[in-house]
Design a protein around this motif. Structure first.
Motif, PDB file in Angstrom:
ATOM      1  N   ASP A  15       2.189  10.767  -4.253  1.00 28.78           N
ATOM      2  CA  ASP A  15       2.028  11.671  -3.539  1.00 28.78           C
ATOM      3  C   ASP A  15       3.001  13.028  -3.805  1.00 28.78           C
ATOM      4  O   ASP A  15       2.718  14.225  -3.823  1.00 28.78           O
ATOM      5  CB  ASP A  15       1.494  11.687  -1.776  1.00 28.78           C
ATOM      6  CG  ASP A  15       0.213  10.822  -1.712  1.00 28.78           C
ATOM      7  OD1 ASP A  15      -0.459  10.829  -2.589  1.00 28.78           O
ATOM      8  OD2 ASP A  15       0.234  10.227  -0.670  1.00 28.78           O
ATOM      9  N   ALA A  16       4.161  12.573  -3.409  1.00 27.55           N
ATOM     10  CA  ALA A  16       5.303  13.225  -3.666  1.00 27.55           C
ATOM     11  C   ALA A  16       5.521  13.802  -4.850  1.00 27.55           C
ATOM     12  O   ALA A  16       5.693  15.070  -5.154  1.00 27.55           O
ATOM     13  CB  ALA A  16       6.654  12.903  -3.165  1.00 27.55           C
ATOM     14  N   ALA A  17       5.322  13.097  -6.057  1.00 30.17           N
ATOM     15  CA  ALA A  17       5.173  13.598  -7.257  1.00 30.17           C
ATOM     16  C   ALA A  17       4.218  14.417  -7.682  1.00 30.17           C
ATOM     17  O   ALA A  17       4.416  15.328  -8.558  1.00 30.17           O
ATOM     18  CB  ALA A  17       4.931  12.212  -8.326  1.00 30.17           C
ATOM     19  N   ALA A  18       3.096  14.198  -7.037  1.00 33.07           N
ATOM     20  CA  ALA A  18       1.776  15.116  -7.218  1.00 33.07           C
ATOM     21  C   ALA A  18       2.311  16.501  -6.917  1.00 33.07           C
ATOM     22  O   ALA A  18       1.652  17.396  -7.536  1.00 33.07           O
ATOM     23  CB  ALA A  18       0.633  14.611  -6.446  1.00 33.07           C
ATOM     24  N   LEU A  19       3.183  16.724  -5.729  1.00 30.05           N
ATOM     25  CA  LEU A  19       3.456  18.099  -5.241  1.00 30.05           C
ATOM     26  C   LEU A  19       4.260  18.904  -6.307  1.00 30.05           C
ATOM     27  O   LEU A  19       4.484  19.987  -6.368  1.00 30.05           O
ATOM     28  CB  LEU A  19       4.238  18.021  -4.074  1.00 30.05           C
ATOM     29  CG  LEU A  19       3.444  17.537  -2.812  1.00 30.05           C
ATOM     30  CD1 LEU A  19       4.404  17.598  -1.777  1.00 30.05           C
ATOM     31  CD2 LEU A  19       2.283  18.296  -2.349  1.00 30.05           C
ATOM     32  N   LEU A  20       4.797  17.927  -7.400  1.00 30.47           N
ATOM     33  CA  LEU A  20       5.832  18.569  -8.346  1.00 30.47           C
ATOM     34  C   LEU A  20       5.007  18.855  -9.667  1.00 30.47           C
ATOM     35  O   LEU A  20       5.587  19.505 -10.633  1.00 30.47           O
ATOM     36  CB  LEU A  20       6.838  18.013  -8.672  1.00 30.47           C
ATOM     37  CG  LEU A  20       7.679  17.545  -7.551  1.00 30.47           C
ATOM     38  CD1 LEU A  20       8.937  16.308  -7.743  1.00 30.47           C
ATOM     39  CD2 LEU A  20       8.715  18.830  -7.156  1.00 30.47           C
ATOM     40  N   GLU A  21       3.722  18.593  -9.726  1.00 27.46           N
ATOM     41  CA  GLU A  21       3.020  18.794 -10.834  1.00 27.46           C
ATOM     42  C   GLU A  21       2.893  20.089 -11.358  1.00 27.46           C
ATOM     43  O   GLU A  21       3.133  20.350 -12.861  1.00 27.46           O
ATOM     44  CB  GLU A  21       1.601  18.175 -10.910  1.00 27.46           C
ATOM     45  CG  GLU A  21       1.369  16.631 -10.684  1.00 27.46           C
ATOM     46  CD  GLU A  21       1.739  15.779 -11.970  1.00 27.46           C
ATOM     47  OE1 GLU A  21       1.952  16.657 -13.138  1.00 27.46           O
ATOM     48  OE2 GLU A  21       1.965  14.586 -12.249  1.00 27.46           O
ATOM     49  N   PRO A  22       2.540  21.246 -10.544  1.00 27.37           N
ATOM     50  CA  PRO A  22       2.343  22.460 -11.063  1.00 27.37           C
ATOM     51  C   PRO A  22       3.723  23.079 -11.828  1.00 27.37           C
ATOM     52  O   PRO A  22       3.804  23.548 -12.822  1.00 27.37           O
ATOM     53  CB  PRO A  22       2.321  23.334  -9.730  1.00 27.37           C
ATOM     54  CG  PRO A  22       1.654  22.451  -8.845  1.00 27.37           C
ATOM     55  CD  PRO A  22       2.353  20.997  -9.170  1.00 27.37           C
ATOM     56  N   GLY A  23       4.913  22.562 -11.324  1.00 27.63           N
ATOM     57  CA  GLY A  23       6.009  23.099 -11.782  1.00 27.63           C
ATOM     58  C   GLY A  23       6.206  22.098 -13.283  1.00 27.63           C
ATOM     59  O   GLY A  23       6.757  22.892 -14.215  1.00 27.63           O
ATOM     60  N   VAL A  24       5.712  21.084 -13.350  1.00 30.80           N
ATOM     61  CA  VAL A  24       5.708  20.294 -14.737  1.00 30.80           C
ATOM     62  C   VAL A  24       4.911  20.982 -15.632  1.00 30.80           C
ATOM     63  O   VAL A  24       5.074  21.224 -16.868  1.00 30.80           O
ATOM     64  CB  VAL A  24       5.726  18.861 -14.641  1.00 30.80           C
ATOM     65  CG1 VAL A  24       5.465  18.158 -15.887  1.00 30.80           C
ATOM     66  CG2 VAL A  24       6.304  17.971 -13.699  1.00 30.80           C
ATOM     67  N   ALA A  25       3.815  21.534 -15.194  1.00 31.43           N
ATOM     68  CA  ALA A  25       2.790  22.271 -15.948  1.00 31.43           C
ATOM     69  C   ALA A  25       3.342  23.292 -16.636  1.00 31.43           C
ATOM     70  O   ALA A  25       2.996  23.947 -17.825  1.00 31.43           O
ATOM     71  CB  ALA A  25       1.564  22.205 -15.215  1.00 31.43           C
ATOM     72  N   ARG A  26       4.212  23.996 -15.797  1.00 29.01           N
ATOM     73  CA  ARG A  26       4.984  25.310 -16.111  1.00 29.01           C
ATOM     74  C   ARG A  26       6.049  24.908 -17.202  1.00 29.01           C
ATOM     75  O   ARG A  26       7.010  25.978 -17.499  1.00 29.01           O
ATOM     76  CB  ARG A  26       5.350  26.093 -15.127  1.00 29.01           C
ATOM     77  CG  ARG A  26       4.352  26.544 -14.246  1.00 29.01           C
ATOM     78  CD  ARG A  26       4.903  27.764 -13.215  1.00 29.01           C
ATOM     79  NE  ARG A  26       5.914  27.009 -12.345  1.00 29.01           N
ATOM     80  CZ  ARG A  26       5.714  26.625 -11.062  1.00 29.01           C
ATOM     81  NH1 ARG A  26       4.445  26.389 -10.763  1.00 29.01           N
ATOM     82  NH2 ARG A  26       6.528  26.174 -10.442  1.00 29.01           N
ATOM     83  N   GLU A  27       6.429  23.634 -17.629  1.00 30.36           N
ATOM     84  CA  GLU A  27       7.414  23.147 -18.446  1.00 30.36           C
ATOM     85  C   GLU A  27       8.628  23.354 -17.763  1.00 30.36           C
ATOM     86  O   GLU A  27       9.915  23.808 -18.458  1.00 30.36           O
ATOM     87  CB  GLU A  27       7.321  23.738 -19.629  1.00 30.36           C
ATOM     88  CG  GLU A  27       6.115  23.619 -20.249  1.00 30.36           C
ATOM     89  CD  GLU A  27       6.196  23.814 -21.873  1.00 30.36           C
ATOM     90  OE1 GLU A  27       6.967  24.429 -22.291  1.00 30.36           O
ATOM     91  OE2 GLU A  27       5.159  23.447 -22.585  1.00 30.36           O
ATOM     92  N   ASP A  28       8.798  23.144 -16.257  1.00 33.60           N
ATOM     93  CA  ASP A  28      10.151  23.221 -15.703  1.00 33.60           C
ATOM     94  C   ASP A  28      10.818  21.775 -15.750  1.00 33.60           C
ATOM     95  O   ASP A  28      10.395  21.173 -15.335  1.00 33.60           O
ATOM     96  CB  ASP A  28       9.900  23.652 -14.211  1.00 33.60           C
ATOM     97  CG  ASP A  28      11.140  23.564 -13.290  1.00 33.60           C
ATOM     98  OD1 ASP A  28      12.068  23.329 -13.542  1.00 33.60           O
ATOM     99  OD2 ASP A  28      10.825  24.449 -12.227  1.00 33.60           O
ATOM    100  N   ALA A  29      12.006  21.947 -16.345  1.00 34.13           N
ATOM    101  CA  ALA A  29      12.688  20.498 -16.610  1.00 34.13           C
ATOM    102  C   ALA A  29      12.916  19.874 -15.195  1.00 34.13           C
ATOM    103  O   ALA A  29      13.005  18.748 -15.206  1.00 34.13           O
ATOM    104  CB  ALA A  29      14.025  20.793 -17.582  1.00 34.13           C
TER     105      ALA A  29
END
Length: 293
Positions: free
Chosen positions: A51-65
């Motif tokens: 669940d915690a990792a899922a909150l970071l998915e939008p940032g990953v989708a924006r290619e935020d390292a």
């Protein structure tokens, strides 16, 4: 230390220091974190890594390292505590490695890969010790000398040395470097890990008072942070160096937390089930022992 039967309640009610940009066991926790950091920390500290990792998915989708590195760290930590989710962690690491654009980011990704390989090895899933050493060595070459991530790197190299290098002296030196840096950075979570492992080495050397102090400090920090998922191991470790009836009180609280979290960490199952006579909700795959984390 809190009184009997109150560890979990106290941990949940106390204010916590929040995740910053780091990842892994010690995260460079930052009390100035925003709402996302608060949410990620609360989920992580209760063992809800997916669940915690899922909150970071939008940032990953924006290619935020940075977001990719944090997500990978969470999923690697899940593997360590549950002996599950290896493919998800591998996938997250590949994404983080692909997005890393600086030596700092590449070094951080290498540090996480080394920790994942260590986890697989210490939990007897697959022998990846050579991969762990190579990845941590790569991290050491990439991270700048003044990188705050070097504290975590020293700690993880200490783990490898302690468990697969059979050199308590070298492991102690690595843990002490990590502890000094974590203290300077006010990374209380990493300090809880370094205290714990320094205490374990002290116990192996017959220094009972030093071990008791280190285990107590580790538990105290985890209580103050609200790091609920790390409390059962801290309670069990402290119980091992306490006289009765305090030792049994600590073990009973560890069993209660273990059940509350659905059998996490999985590598404590044999120890706690053996003491309680209850069925294991999530047995671990290998003989990791109390110091697996």
């Amino acid at each position: 230390m809190v009184g009997e039967g109150t560890v979990a309640e106290t941990a949940m009610s106390r204010s916590v220091r929040l995740e910053g940009a780091g990842s892994g066991a010690g995260s460079g926790a930052d009390a100035e974190g925003g709402p996302l950091d608060h949410a990620v920390w609360r989920l992580r500290s209760r063992g809800c890594w997916e669940d915690a990792a899922a909150l970071l998915e939008p940032g990953v989708a924006r290619e935020d390292a940075g977001a990719a590195l944090r997500r990978a760290g969470l999923l690697v930590e899940r593997c360590m505590f549950t002996a599950d989710g290896w493919e998800r962690a591998e996938e997250a690491l590949r994404v983080a490695e692909a997005l890393a654009a600086t030596d700092e980011e590449r070094g951080a990704a290498a540090c996480e890969r080394g920790h994942l390989a260590y986890a697989a090895t210490v939990l007897a899933v697959r022998d990846r010790a050579d991969e762990a050493r190579a990845a941590l060595g790569r991290a050491a070459a990439l991270l700048p000398p003044d990188s705050p991530r070097r504290a975590m790197l020293d700690f993880r190299r200490g783990l490898m040395t302690e468990h697969f290098g059979d050199s308590p002296q070298a492991a102690r030196a690595a843990y002490r470097r990590a502890h000094a840096a974590a203290t300077a950075q006010e990374d209380a979570l990493l300090c809880s890990f370094t205290w714990r492992h320094l205490a374990g080495l002290a116990l192996r050397g017959g220094e009972l008072a030093e071990a008791r102090h280190g285990f107590a400090e580790s538990l105290r920090l985890r209580e103050e942070l609200g790091y609920l998922v790390g409390m059962a191991p801290a309670l069990v470790a402290l119980a091992d160096v306490q006289p009765e009836p305090e030792a049994e009180r600590l073990r009973a609280e560890a069993r209660r937390l273990f059940r509350l979290l659905g059998g996490v960490p999985s590598w404590l199952a044999d120890r706690l089930v053996g003491e309680s006579g209850e069925p294991s909700p999530a047995p671990g795959p290998g003989p990791a022992g109390d110091s697996a984390e």
